[in-house]
Design a protein around this motif. Structure first.
Motif, mmCIF file in Angstrom:
data_model
loop_
_atom_site.group_PDB
_atom_site.id
_atom_site.type_symbol
_atom_site.label_atom_id
_atom_site.label_comp_id
_atom_site.label_asym_id
_atom_site.label_seq_id
_atom_site.Cartn_x
_atom_site.Cartn_y
_atom_site.Cartn_z
ATOM 1 N N ILE A 71 -40.878 13.196 93.135
ATOM 2 C CA ILE A 71 -39.426 13.300 92.989
ATOM 3 C C ILE A 71 -39.030 13.782 94.468
ATOM 4 C CG2 ILE A 71 -37.445 14.873 92.250
ATOM 5 C CD1 ILE A 71 -38.506 12.649 90.448
ATOM 6 N N PHE A 72 -39.888 14.568 94.948
ATOM 7 C CA PHE A 72 -39.597 14.975 96.430
ATOM 8 C C PHE A 72 -39.291 13.940 97.347
ATOM 9 C CE2 PHE A 72 -40.587 16.723 100.504
ATOM 10 C CZ PHE A 72 -39.894 17.637 100.887
ATOM 11 N N ILE A 117 -33.524 8.448 99.682
ATOM 12 C CA ILE A 117 -32.123 7.817 99.248
ATOM 13 C C ILE A 117 -31.339 8.192 100.410
ATOM 14 C CG2 ILE A 117 -30.082 7.906 97.881
ATOM 15 C CD1 ILE A 117 -31.898 8.989 95.632
ATOM 16 N N PRO A 118 -30.573 7.050 100.976
ATOM 17 C CA PRO A 118 -29.698 7.341 101.921
ATOM 18 C C PRO A 118 -28.596 8.355 101.692
ATOM 19 C CG PRO A 118 -29.717 5.067 101.613
ATOM 20 C CD PRO A 118 -30.430 5.913 100.538
ATOM 21 N N VAL A 147 -29.300 11.991 89.707
ATOM 22 C CA VAL A 147 -29.821 11.091 90.670
ATOM 23 C C VAL A 147 -28.536 10.331 91.715
ATOM 24 C CG1 VAL A 147 -30.870 8.757 91.275
ATOM 25 C CG2 VAL A 147 -31.853 10.458 89.414
ATOM 26 N N THR A 148 -27.452 9.922 90.928
ATOM 27 C CA THR A 148 -26.470 9.383 91.666
ATOM 28 C C THR A 148 -25.777 10.482 92.576
ATOM 29 O OG1 THR A 148 -25.918 8.346 89.602
ATOM 30 C CG2 THR A 148 -23.998 8.506 91.329
ATOM 31 N N SER A 149 -25.760 11.721 92.411
ATOM 32 C CA SER A 149 -25.268 12.678 93.020
ATOM 33 C C SER A 149 -26.149 13.492 94.020
ATOM 34 C CB SER A 149 -24.261 13.784 92.298
ATOM 35 O OG SER A 149 -25.347 14.568 91.538
ATOM 36 N N ARG A 150 -27.495 13.092 94.081
ATOM 37 C CA ARG A 150 -28.346 13.631 94.694
ATOM 38 C C ARG A 150 -28.753 15.147 94.466
ATOM 39 N NH1 ARG A 150 -30.438 10.746 99.517
ATOM 40 N NH2 ARG A 150 -30.613 12.941 100.556
ATOM 41 N N ASP A 151 -28.597 15.408 93.172
ATOM 42 C CA ASP A 151 -28.841 16.804 92.878
ATOM 43 C C ASP A 151 -30.170 17.003 92.637
ATOM 44 O OD1 ASP A 151 -28.722 19.218 91.820
ATOM 45 O OD2 ASP A 151 -27.155 18.818 90.403
#
Length: 325
Positions: A40-41, A47-48, A285-289
């Motif tokens: 995960i890290f 992810i850009p 995942v979409t919000s890079r949380d």
């Protein structure tokens, strides 16, 4: 060796074997959690985009450079990746899951609110899949050649059906056309019917194939022939012998099945607008949380490890021939 010392010796051997089994399960579980945290890290950082923007509300927040820099310093994102990695591992090891970037509340509280919903969905789906698989296995082994062919075909079709397609069909048939069930998941038991069936049906097809083969072998085995020779009816042979042997591979696969249901919940909870870990994971995942993604993934991995250990234990209890190793 005398009878007096044989009993204690066997007890000590059993204890040592059980201890080795527990240590192996615990070590394997720790390794899985470490691997998931590491994956995960690394994956999130590929992810850009800038994680600091996610903390400040996303790219549309128009946060100033000073605010972004302050956010990076507060969450340690300005440190070298290796320092961030070991810092995250230490926090996770001490039970600190962090604060959700998007929700601004502790990840532990988010998980506490969402875990029951997903566990109920996955648990009911596993029970329904088991029941459907046993019914398919019994029908295909006791209905002759045609029944076996039909049952085998149903199992293959069920196992190959994608969750998103099945959910769409069920909504069109039972919600849009017939109006029997709600198209979205509600707090009532009725609102769980379509999500549970969507998760359970593909799994039932897979489990049914495995159970059918084992049940067919059990029906032709020596102990089944012996039971018939003693006057046991076919129903008695099925209930007393064949079902138990057919259940063994299903028990062994229950850990994998539960993990599969947790991953399928991402699709099902999104389609049926049901709050849960899967839907929250997709949003995170979409919000890079990063903290929320890590927390959900680690819980899913831990649940998988526990269920695998429990299914292994249940298999040993159901089949005395399998002892601690």
């Amino acid at each position: 060796m005398s009878t007096d010392t044989a009993g204690p010796t066997r007890s000590i051997g059993t204890f040592m074997s059980s201890a080795r089994w527990l240590l192996a399960k615990a070590g394997g579980g720790i390794f899985v959690l470490w691997a998931v945290a590491t994956a995960i890290f690394c994956g999130i950082r590929m992810i850009p985009g800038d994680p600091a923007e996610a903390i400040m509300g996303g790219p549309g927040s128009q946060a100033s450079a000073e605010a972004l820099a302050a956010a990076r310093a507060q969450y340690g994102l300005d440190q070298p990746l290796l320092v961030q990695y070991f810092g995250q591992l230490w926090r996770l090891a001490t039970g600190d899951l962090g604060i959700s970037y998007s929700l601004k509340i502790p990840v532990a509280k988010v998980l506490g609110d969402l875990i029951p919903s997903t566990l109920i969905l996955a648990g009911l789906a596993l029970l329904v899949a088991w029941a459907m698989a046993l019914v398919l296995a019994v029908l295909s082994t006791r209905s002759g050649g045609l029944g076996s062919a039909v049952g085998s075909g149903l199992e293959i079709i069920s196992a190959a059906v994608p969750h998103f397609w099945l959910a769409s069909v069920l909504i069109m048939v039972f919600s849009t056309s017939l109006g029997w069930l709600p198209p979205v998941s509600t707090n009532s038991p009725v609102g769980l019917v379509l999500p549970v069936i969507t998760l359970a049906l593909p799994l039932a097809g897979f489990l049914g194939q495995v159970m059918r083969d084992t049940m067919a072998d059990a029906q032709r085995s020596a102990f089944a022939l012996s039971a018939r020779g003693r006057g046991e009816s076919e129903t008695g042979v099925l209930l007393r012998h064949s079902l138990r042997h057919a259940a063994l591979p299903g028990i062994a696969l229950s850990g994998w099945a539960f993990g599969s249901l947790l991953s399928g919940a991402v699709v099902v909870e999104s389609i049926f607008a049901r709050p849960g870990l899967g839907r929250s994971l997709l949003s995170a995942v979409t919000s890079r949380d990063i903290p929320l993604v890590t927390g959900v993934a680690l819980f899913s991995a831990a649940a998988y490890v526990v269920i695998m250990a429990l299914s292994d234990l249940a298999e040993r209890l159901a089949d005395p021939r399998i002892g601690p190793s």
